[in-house]
Enzyme design. Sequence first.
Site, PDB file in Angstrom:
ATOM      1  CD  GLN A  93      -2.960   1.032   2.361  1.00  0.00           C
ATOM      2  OE1 GLN A  93      -2.813   0.223   3.280  1.00  0.00           O
ATOM      3  NE2 GLN A  93      -3.982   1.864   2.303  1.00  0.00           N
ATOM      4  CG  HIS A  99      -6.671   2.308  -2.966  1.00  0.00           C
ATOM      5  ND1 HIS A  99      -5.975   2.786  -1.885  1.00  0.00           N
ATOM      6  CD2 HIS A  99      -5.780   1.627  -3.722  1.00  0.00           C
ATOM      7  CE1 HIS A  99      -4.707   2.422  -1.986  1.00  0.00           C
ATOM      8  NE2 HIS A  99      -4.561   1.705  -3.083  1.00  0.00           N
TER       9      HIS A  99
HETATM   10  P1  5GP Z   1      -1.493   1.200  -3.688  1.00  0.00           P
HETATM   11  O1  5GP Z   1      -0.050   0.997  -4.032  1.00  0.00           O
HETATM   12  O2  5GP Z   1      -1.643   2.042  -2.419  1.00  0.00           O
HETATM   13  O3  5GP Z   1      -2.310  -0.058  -3.643  1.00  0.00           O
HETATM   14  O4  5GP Z   1      -2.097   2.017  -4.894  1.00  0.00           O
HETATM   15  C1  5GP Z   1      -2.040   3.390  -5.012  1.00  0.00           C
HETATM   16  C2  5GP Z   1      -2.327   3.712  -6.456  1.00  0.00           C
HETATM   17  O5  5GP Z   1      -2.644   5.079  -6.542  1.00  0.00           O
HETATM   18  C3  5GP Z   1      -1.139   3.465  -7.399  1.00  0.00           C
HETATM   19  O6  5GP Z   1      -1.477   2.458  -8.339  1.00  0.00           O
HETATM   20  C4  5GP Z   1      -0.916   4.823  -8.060  1.00  0.00           C
HETATM   21  O7  5GP Z   1      -0.637   4.732  -9.437  1.00  0.00           O
HETATM   22  C5  5GP Z   1      -2.229   5.543  -7.794  1.00  0.00           C
HETATM   23  N1  5GP Z   1      -2.085   6.978  -7.671  1.00  0.00           N
HETATM   24  C6  5GP Z   1      -1.210   7.639  -6.861  1.00  0.00           C
HETATM   25  N2  5GP Z   1      -1.360   8.964  -7.005  1.00  0.00           N
HETATM   26  C7  5GP Z   1      -2.360   9.144  -7.906  1.00  0.00           C
HETATM   27  C8  5GP Z   1      -2.966  10.310  -8.468  1.00  0.00           C
HETATM   28  O8  5GP Z   1      -2.632  11.451  -8.153  1.00  0.00           O
HETATM   29  N3  5GP Z   1      -3.954  10.118  -9.371  1.00  0.00           N
HETATM   30  C9  5GP Z   1      -4.369   8.863  -9.744  1.00  0.00           C
HETATM   31  N4  5GP Z   1      -5.353   8.786 -10.631  1.00  0.00           N
HETATM   32  N5  5GP Z   1      -3.814   7.746  -9.244  1.00  0.00           N
HETATM   33  C10 5GP Z   1      -2.821   7.891  -8.331  1.00  0.00           C
END
Ligand code: 5GP
Length: 141
Positions: A93, A99
């Site tokens: 994460q 999410h």
């Molecule tokens: P995690 O790694 O926490 O499961 O996923 C976070 C996701 O958020 C990543 O896939 C990254 O690409 C996405 N993300 C981070 N910052 C932004 C942003 O400013 N806009 C969008 N649309 N996605 C984002």
Amino acid sequence: MTSCIFCSIIAGDIPSKKIYEDEHTYAFFDISQVTKGHTLVVPKNHHENLFDLPESELNHVYQSVQKVGHALKETFSPAGLNLVNNNGEAAGQTVFHYHVHLIPRYDSTDGFRAKWEEHGSEYSEADLEAMRVELVQSLSK
Ligand code: 5GP
Ligand code: ZN
């Protein structure tokens, strides 16, 4: 502006490619587009991860996940769909607002890959039974 990037997106302070919005949830393209149509569904209220998410919010999130999943299937005709939800830094994460990733799958070279190593042979029947009993006890507390 809040320090949480997804709260800022929901508030409209940071632009996003919005797919869907209702009273409780917001869905938008993940900026990384791991595969075509890669979408995030988030609750509008800030909760860090699965362990913080109230049951009612969980229900709303997964109703939207299914709705957006249907739309992705109809629109881009993927061969499959992976749901990914990382909880905690150790699990990958990076944004600490709950999410769910919807990752449409097209083929084995489409950009997404999960590595599953089998370790079943490292656990005896007794190990598994002890683990099962421990977990069932936790669930009954
Ligand atoms: P995690 O790694 O926490 O499961 O996923 C976070 C996701 O958020 C990543 O896939 C990254 O690409 C996405 N993300 C981070 N910052 C932004 C942003 O400013 N806009 C969008 N649309 N996605 C984002
Ligand atoms: Zn947030």
